[in-house]
Design an enzyme around this catalytic site. Structure first.
Site, PDB file in Angstrom:
ATOM      1  N   ASP A 164       0.910  -1.451   0.007  1.00  0.00           N
ATOM      2  CA  ASP A 164      -0.324   0.092   0.031  1.00  0.00           C
ATOM      3  C   ASP A 164       0.283   1.586   0.029  1.00  0.00           C
ATOM      4  O   ASP A 164       1.472   1.421   0.817  1.00  0.00           O
ATOM      5  CB  ASP A 164      -0.522   0.140   1.232  1.00  0.00           C
ATOM      6  CG  ASP A 164      -2.465   0.739   1.327  1.00  0.00           C
ATOM      7  OD1 ASP A 164      -2.220   1.901   0.885  1.00  0.00           O
ATOM      8  OD2 ASP A 164      -3.559   0.139   1.524  1.00  0.00           O
ATOM      9  N   ASP A 207      -0.520  -0.068  -4.916  1.00  0.00           N
ATOM     10  CA  ASP A 207      -2.293   0.049  -5.159  1.00  0.00           C
ATOM     11  C   ASP A 207      -2.270   1.963  -5.980  1.00  0.00           C
ATOM     12  O   ASP A 207      -3.211   1.770  -6.436  1.00  0.00           O
ATOM     13  CB  ASP A 207      -3.293   0.778  -4.218  1.00  0.00           C
ATOM     14  CG  ASP A 207      -2.747   0.554  -2.464  1.00  0.00           C
ATOM     15  OD1 ASP A 207      -1.456   1.085  -2.676  1.00  0.00           O
ATOM     16  OD2 ASP A 207      -3.015   0.860  -1.495  1.00  0.00           O
ATOM     17  N   HIS A 208      -1.160   2.553  -5.304  1.00  0.00           N
ATOM     18  CA  HIS A 208      -0.877   3.912  -5.459  1.00  0.00           C
ATOM     19  C   HIS A 208       0.458   4.413  -4.955  1.00  0.00           C
ATOM     20  O   HIS A 208       1.067   4.183  -4.785  1.00  0.00           O
ATOM     21  CB  HIS A 208      -1.800   5.047  -5.358  1.00  0.00           C
ATOM     22  CG  HIS A 208      -1.987   4.538  -3.903  1.00  0.00           C
ATOM     23  ND1 HIS A 208      -1.183   5.468  -2.951  1.00  0.00           N
ATOM     24  CD2 HIS A 208      -3.291   4.736  -2.493  1.00  0.00           C
ATOM     25  CE1 HIS A 208      -1.288   5.580  -1.642  1.00  0.00           C
ATOM     26  NE2 HIS A 208      -2.349   5.126  -1.318  1.00  0.00           N
ATOM     27  N   THR A 255      -6.623   3.567  -2.046  1.00  0.00           N
ATOM     28  CA  THR A 255      -6.077   2.459  -1.501  1.00  0.00           C
ATOM     29  C   THR A 255      -7.374   1.853  -2.475  1.00  0.00           C
ATOM     30  O   THR A 255      -7.267   0.601  -2.929  1.00  0.00           O
ATOM     31  CB  THR A 255      -6.078   2.433  -0.660  1.00  0.00           C
ATOM     32  OG1 THR A 255      -5.029   3.224   0.379  1.00  0.00           O
ATOM     33  CG2 THR A 255      -6.282   1.148   0.308  1.00  0.00           C
ATOM     34  N   HIS A 269      -2.373  11.246  -1.662  1.00  0.00           N
ATOM     35  CA  HIS A 269      -2.839  10.686  -3.174  1.00  0.00           C
ATOM     36  C   HIS A 269      -3.961  11.138  -3.394  1.00  0.00           C
ATOM     37  O   HIS A 269      -4.375  11.629  -2.976  1.00  0.00           O
ATOM     38  CB  HIS A 269      -1.643   9.547  -3.297  1.00  0.00           C
ATOM     39  CG  HIS A 269      -2.496   8.749  -2.037  1.00  0.00           C
ATOM     40  ND1 HIS A 269      -3.534   7.884  -1.939  1.00  0.00           N
ATOM     41  CD2 HIS A 269      -1.964   8.439  -0.771  1.00  0.00           C
ATOM     42  CE1 HIS A 269      -4.121   7.167  -1.284  1.00  0.00           C
ATOM     43  NE2 HIS A 269      -3.648   7.196  -0.143  1.00  0.00           N
ATOM     44  N   ASP A 279      -9.249  -2.877   5.899  1.00  0.00           N
ATOM     45  CA  ASP A 279     -10.884  -4.371   5.644  1.00  0.00           C
ATOM     46  C   ASP A 279     -10.617  -4.169   3.850  1.00  0.00           C
ATOM     47  O   ASP A 279     -10.922  -5.240   3.242  1.00  0.00           O
ATOM     48  CB  ASP A 279     -11.665  -3.888   5.632  1.00  0.00           C
ATOM     49  CG  ASP A 279     -12.218  -2.130   5.904  1.00  0.00           C
ATOM     50  OD1 ASP A 279     -12.221  -1.916   5.049  1.00  0.00           O
ATOM     51  OD2 ASP A 279     -11.838  -1.544   6.384  1.00  0.00           O
ATOM     52  N   ARG A 280     -10.598  -2.996   3.220  1.00  0.00           N
ATOM     53  CA  ARG A 280     -10.352  -2.416   1.960  1.00  0.00           C
ATOM     54  C   ARG A 280      -9.414  -3.204   1.151  1.00  0.00           C
ATOM     55  O   ARG A 280      -9.237  -3.388  -0.264  1.00  0.00           O
ATOM     56  CB  ARG A 280     -10.716  -1.083   1.435  1.00  0.00           C
ATOM     57  CG  ARG A 280      -9.591   0.285   1.914  1.00  0.00           C
ATOM     58  CD  ARG A 280      -9.844   0.891   1.747  1.00  0.00           C
ATOM     59  NE  ARG A 280      -8.899   2.363   1.941  1.00  0.00           N
ATOM     60  CZ  ARG A 280      -8.528   2.845   2.813  1.00  0.00           C
ATOM     61  NH1 ARG A 280      -9.959   2.378   4.000  1.00  0.00           N
ATOM     62  NH2 ARG A 280      -7.787   3.570   3.754  1.00  0.00           N
TER      63      ARG A 280
END
Length: 557
Positions: free
Chosen positions: A49, A361-362, A90, A497, A174-175
């Site tokens: 992440d 994710d980024h 995210t 971000h 969680d995501r």
């Protein structure tokens, strides 16, 4: 009539026999090659992440042998890989990894957004019909993939194998777990109040025995009282930003993990998010899942999938920026954790039986104060103040209050019902709003619903990425693009971000698996969305329902 072999002269007979033996060997070669695994026994998808590509290259020489360096040397590394959509957060990034889809199709447009009809907040993995197992579940908590509108590689693998393949995911968020698991997998996420990794009633009614045994030993308590200090010698951090630019005096090394109560509690468990210990626990739980679910040794002889989202780097970068000693050190510690994890997989499953994918994710921009120190135009922009100024401008222009209903970053939601009721022209209101925003400090672009519905955005990279990020049913009415190195925030420290610029989109993409992948550094343009079609090809299942990426054929054996 052709003479028989026995009638030939001895020398010629020997020559022909040699040829026949050689031909026979060649004929059987494909059968020998087929003994190698036709498919991986285990696919491990790692998402770090908030890891920008530039940090991997900047700190590469300091990595050990078994972690990132192993992926770089033994895998295919795409240096020009991107999260190719315009809202780089995210949830959107995690949804992209195994769907191969953009937000306009998969429906996850941000971490949370505003329902354009009710104006209520919607969290990306919110599902009030389900609860966490054994842990407190607050309203709006992330408990299921209900908002995800596309299938994942894991979903397609489960379908193709009659649910015999196992898909298990784990994350500090969680995501991070839920959006990798898709509809048919099983997700486990860190609980900040108890320090446990819990699933939800969407997946099961009670945890399996292996999870209960893991919780019983309270592994999350072993870091109580420990300090996070720099791993390397001071000289190794010489190129990092000064702490004075990125942190106050109370928020620097060493960081101690404890609580006011003097024992492990919610305060302590919450502190574990920022630092190396949550990632260590996440990988420990992933090991427990490999053994508890017997991943990679599926008795049905089908591949399994393990998704691991490592959340802490995002928290560290938010707090201190990717230019900080803290972020630098955290990445080095994560490198060592990955090395240990890969060694474990090699012993348990065999890396020649395992395909490993690592991405993010980024990325991340620098802290504005650091950017300013090197002569960049960089600031934080308060979106609520911007939205209020826009609302006032529209009221003055059209003689009507409340034409702006809500600011839902990076979207402005207009009141189309009121616009129609007052006999105003929708496009005129949209264009007036867009022109105002284009002149607002820190704003680079503003795109209207009419433009987005008609696909009438500029034929530029920014236009393409923002079009992909906008979902007709879920997104707002004017999409705002901030200037480079600026970001939406009302705070005074840290960074964030979410932009379509390369520091937010350019992320690692590494794939390792010797029987299937050609090692090397690849400069071709690639997208995170290419992971899902590539895995589907290698697993021999249909691509996910909304996948638009390509198969990375240049890296295949």
């Amino acid at each position: 009539m052709k003479p028989s072999l026995l009638c030939l002269r001895p020398v010629r007979r020997l020559f022909l026999l040699t040829c026949l033996v050689a031909a026979s060997s060649l004929a059987t070669f494909p059968a020998i090659a087929a003994e190698k695994p036709a498919q991986p026994k285990l696919v491990v998808v790692l998402v770090v992440d908030g890891l920008p590509q530039e940090q991997v290259t900047r700190y590469r020489d300091q990595f050990g042998q078994g972690g990132f360096r192993r992926l770089l040397d033994q895998g295919a590394w795409f240096s020009n890989a991107h999260q190719a959509h315009g809202v780089t957060v995210t949830a959107v990034g995690h949804a992209a990894v195994l769907t191969g889809a953009y937000p306009y199709q998969h429906g996850i447009i941000s971490n949370d957004w505003t329902d354009t009809k009710t104006l209520e907040s919607m969290y990306c993995t919110q599902d009030n019909a389900h609860n966490y197992i054994g842990d407190e579940t607050k309203p709006g908590a992330g408990t299921s993939p209900a908002n995800l509108r596309a299938s994942t590689v894991g979903d397609e693998l489960r379908y193709a194998t009659g649910n015999r393949a196992k898909v298990i995911t784990v994350s500090g968020k969680d995501r991070g777990a839920i959006l990798l698991a898709g509809k048919a997998g099983t997700a486990y996420m860190y609980m900040g109040k108890s320090g446990n990794f819990a699933s939800s009633t969407y997946y099961m009614q009670s945890h399996p025995q292996w999870v209960q045994q893991y919780h019983a030993s309270k592994p999350q308590d072993r870091f109580y009282g420990k300090e996070w200090r720099p791993l390397l010698a001071d000289a190794s951090y010489a190129g990092d930003a000064s702490d004075d630019l990125i942190a106050d005096e109370k928020n620097r090394f060493p960081f101690k993990y404890e609580s006011k109560s003097g024992k492990p509690d919610a305060e302590y468990y919450g502190k574990l998010y920022t630092g190396p210990y949550l990632d260590e626990m996440t990988l420990d739980f992933a090991r427990a899942a490999v053994e508890g679910e017997n991943l990679g040794r599926n008795p049905a002889g089908v591949p399994d999938v393990l998704g691991v989202s490592l959340s802490s780097h995002d928290y560290v970068n938010h707090s201190f920026g990717p230019e900080s000693r803290m972020s630098h050190d955290h990445l080095q510690r994560l490198d060592r954790l990955l090395a240990n994890f890969f060694s474990y997989l090699d012993k348990r499953v065999g890396l020649d039986n395992t395909m490993v994918v690592l991405t993010a994710d980024h990325g991340f921009p620098n802290v504005p104060e650091f950017s300013q120190s090197i002569k960049r135009d960089a600031q934080r922009l308060d979106g609520k103040q911007m939205s209020a100024a826009l609302s006032k401008h529209l009221a003055e222009k059209f003689g009507q209050e409340n034409l702006v209903r809500k600011w839902s970053p990076p979207n402005v939601i207009l009141d189309y019902a009121l616009i129609e009721q007052k006999n105003l022209k929708r496009e005129e209101v949209e264009n007036t709003a867009a022109r105002f925003l284009l002149n607002y400090p820190g704003v680079a672009n503003a795109f209207t619903r009419t433009q987005l519905e008609n696909g009438n955005l500029p034929a530029t990279r920014i236009g393409t990425l923002m079009q992909r990020a906008w979902n007709r049913q879920v997104s707002g009415d004017i999409m705002v693009v901030i200037k480079p190195f600026w970001y939406f925030s009302s705070g005074k420290q840290g960074t964030s971000h979410g932009s379509p610029y390369s520091y937010d989109t350019n992320v690692p993409l590494m794939i390792m698996g010797k029987p299937w992948i050609k090692a090397g550094a690849y400069g071709q343009y690639a997208e995170v969305m290419d992971i899902a079609p590539t895995l589907a090809h290698l697993l021999r299942v249909r691509p996910p329902s909304a996948a638009e990426g390509r198969v990375l054929t240049e890296a295949l054996q």
